[in-house]
Design a protein around this motif. Structure first.
Motif, mmCIF file in Angstrom:
data_model
loop_
_atom_site.group_PDB
_atom_site.id
_atom_site.type_symbol
_atom_site.label_atom_id
_atom_site.label_comp_id
_atom_site.label_asym_id
_atom_site.label_seq_id
_atom_site.Cartn_x
_atom_site.Cartn_y
_atom_site.Cartn_z
ATOM 1 N N PHE A 36 0.862 -1.175 0.000
ATOM 2 C CA PHE A 36 0.000 0.000 0.000
ATOM 3 C C PHE A 36 0.902 1.230 0.000
ATOM 4 C CE2 PHE A 36 -2.266 -3.386 2.150
ATOM 5 C CZ PHE A 36 -3.507 -3.353 1.525
ATOM 6 N N GLN A 37 0.510 2.260 -0.768
ATOM 7 C CA GLN A 37 1.342 3.452 -0.863
ATOM 8 C C GLN A 37 0.513 4.712 -0.678
ATOM 9 O OE1 GLN A 37 4.060 3.279 -4.288
ATOM 10 N NE2 GLN A 37 3.458 1.138 -4.490
ATOM 11 N N GLY A 38 1.094 5.697 -0.006
ATOM 12 C CA GLY A 38 0.473 6.999 0.155
ATOM 13 C C GLY A 38 -0.429 7.095 1.367
ATOM 14 N N ASP A 39 0.043 7.716 2.435
ATOM 15 C CA ASP A 39 -0.752 7.952 3.642
ATOM 16 C C ASP A 39 -1.515 6.707 4.088
ATOM 17 O OD1 ASP A 39 -0.024 10.693 3.734
ATOM 18 O OD2 ASP A 39 -1.527 11.134 2.196
ATOM 19 N N VAL A 40 -0.792 5.637 4.318
ATOM 20 C CA VAL A 40 -1.390 4.350 4.702
ATOM 21 C C VAL A 40 -1.770 4.386 6.176
ATOM 22 C CG1 VAL A 40 -1.069 1.854 4.777
ATOM 23 C CG2 VAL A 40 0.063 3.204 2.993
ATOM 24 N N GLU A 41 -2.994 3.982 6.472
ATOM 25 C CA GLU A 41 -3.488 3.882 7.848
ATOM 26 C C GLU A 41 -4.082 2.493 8.044
ATOM 27 O OE1 GLU A 41 -6.362 6.965 8.469
ATOM 28 O OE2 GLU A 41 -4.902 8.566 8.161
ATOM 29 N N ILE A 49 -1.094 1.268 12.650
ATOM 30 C CA ILE A 49 0.165 1.643 12.024
ATOM 31 C C ILE A 49 -0.146 2.657 10.938
ATOM 32 C CG2 ILE A 49 2.139 0.882 10.648
ATOM 33 C CD1 ILE A 49 1.871 -1.859 11.869
ATOM 34 N N ASP A 50 0.603 3.755 10.937
ATOM 35 C CA ASP A 50 0.524 4.757 9.881
ATOM 36 C C ASP A 50 1.893 4.833 9.231
ATOM 37 O OD1 ASP A 50 -2.039 5.359 10.815
ATOM 38 O OD2 ASP A 50 -1.324 6.984 12.078
ATOM 39 N N ALA A 51 1.944 4.988 7.903
ATOM 40 C CA ALA A 51 3.206 5.104 7.175
ATOM 41 C C ALA A 51 2.916 5.619 5.773
ATOM 42 C CB ALA A 51 3.916 3.755 7.103
ATOM 43 N N GLN A 52 3.954 5.963 5.052
ATOM 44 C CA GLN A 52 3.786 6.341 3.652
ATOM 45 C C GLN A 52 3.708 5.101 2.758
ATOM 46 O OE1 GLN A 52 3.103 9.402 2.362
ATOM 47 N NE2 GLN A 52 2.840 9.754 4.553
ATOM 48 N N THR A 53 4.435 4.046 3.131
ATOM 49 C CA THR A 53 4.402 2.778 2.399
ATOM 50 C C THR A 53 4.318 1.647 3.405
ATOM 51 O OG1 THR A 53 5.785 3.652 0.625
ATOM 52 C CG2 THR A 53 5.668 1.264 0.824
ATOM 53 N N LEU A 54 3.464 0.675 3.128
ATOM 54 C CA LEU A 54 3.356 -0.494 3.997
ATOM 55 C C LEU A 54 3.281 -1.733 3.118
ATOM 56 C CD1 LEU A 54 1.771 -0.997 7.284
ATOM 57 C CD2 LEU A 54 0.988 -2.541 5.514
ATOM 58 N N GLU A 55 4.158 -2.688 3.400
ATOM 59 C CA GLU A 55 4.166 -3.960 2.670
ATOM 60 C C GLU A 55 3.900 -5.097 3.638
ATOM 61 O OE1 GLU A 55 7.959 -4.537 0.794
ATOM 62 O OE2 GLU A 55 7.705 -2.789 -0.510
ATOM 63 N N MET A 56 3.110 -6.064 3.195
ATOM 64 C CA MET A 56 2.911 -7.300 3.941
ATOM 65 C C MET A 56 3.380 -8.433 3.032
ATOM 66 S SD MET A 56 2.057 -8.818 6.697
ATOM 67 C CE MET A 56 1.194 -7.569 7.615
ATOM 68 N N HIS A 57 4.381 -9.188 3.503
ATOM 69 C CA HIS A 57 4.925 -10.319 2.763
ATOM 70 C C HIS A 57 4.298 -11.601 3.321
ATOM 71 C CE1 HIS A 57 8.332 -8.024 0.927
ATOM 72 N NE2 HIS A 57 7.941 -7.192 1.873
ATOM 73 N N PHE A 58 4.004 -12.550 2.430
ATOM 74 C CA PHE A 58 3.338 -13.785 2.812
ATOM 75 C C PHE A 58 4.182 -14.999 2.429
ATOM 76 C CE2 PHE A 58 0.085 -10.621 2.203
ATOM 77 C CZ PHE A 58 -0.805 -10.853 3.223
#
Length: 175
Positions: A36-41, A49-58
């Motif tokens: 997810f990219q851009g003001d992730v909530e 968790i808030d961030a500009q980019t958030l990745e979840m690896h599976f």
């Protein structure tokens, strides 16, 4: 009808990328990564968790079902729950699924999770770097360049050139 109760919500203002493993013997590739990219909530009953980019690896289990393995957040990261808030430039967390005590518990855990790959995931360890700050519910604060944490042992290690820990009755600076 009653509105659905949601355990996890994710909002973002930019794009979302979903990557899948190549098709296996079962004929369907499993989920590999969601970014997810851009003001992730991200909000859940356990925290946010808030961030500009958030990745979840599976990673896939023996049955081919995808389970969360690692979380990566970057850019103005803020992770919080009722007890503490962590600020940093980058946060990486390793996740694990609980190990049931018996075969019956394994079936119950799988049925409770349903199609939700995030169900029952727990943080195993985490690493934060870049302008790390921890704010506890009692007002205590810690500042460092890096933080390594072991969620199982409920321990953290602060690293950096100038570590500061401040409480109402204590100040440790130039650590």
């Amino acid at each position: 009808p009653e509105p659905l109760e949601e355990d996890l919500t994710i909002d973002w203002s930019g794009g979302v990328d979903v990557h899948f493993e190549p098709e296996g013997q079962a004929g369907a590739g499993g989920m590999k990564l969601v970014r997810f990219q851009g003001d992730v909530e991200v909000r859940s009953p356990d925290g946010a968790i808030d961030a500009q980019t958030l990745e979840m690896h599976f990673l896939a289990d023996e049955a081919g079902h995808a389970h969360p393995d690692r979380l990566y957040a970057a850019g103005d990261v803020r992770a919080r729950n009722d007890e503490q808030t962590l600020f940093s430039d980058v946060l990486t967390a390793t996740l694990e699924q609980p190990v049931p005590d018996s075969d019956d518990a394994a079936i119950d855990t799988a049925e409770a999770a349903g199609d939700d790959p995030m169900a029952n995931a727990r943080v195993k360890d985490f690493f934060a770097q870049g302008d790390v700050q921890v704010l506890l519910a009692d007002g205590a604060r810690a500042f460092a360049d890096e933080l390594e944490g072991d969620a199982r042992q409920e321990q953290v290690t602060l690293k950096g050139g100038n570590i500061v820990i401040a409480r109402s009755d204590l100040l440790i600076e130039h650590g």
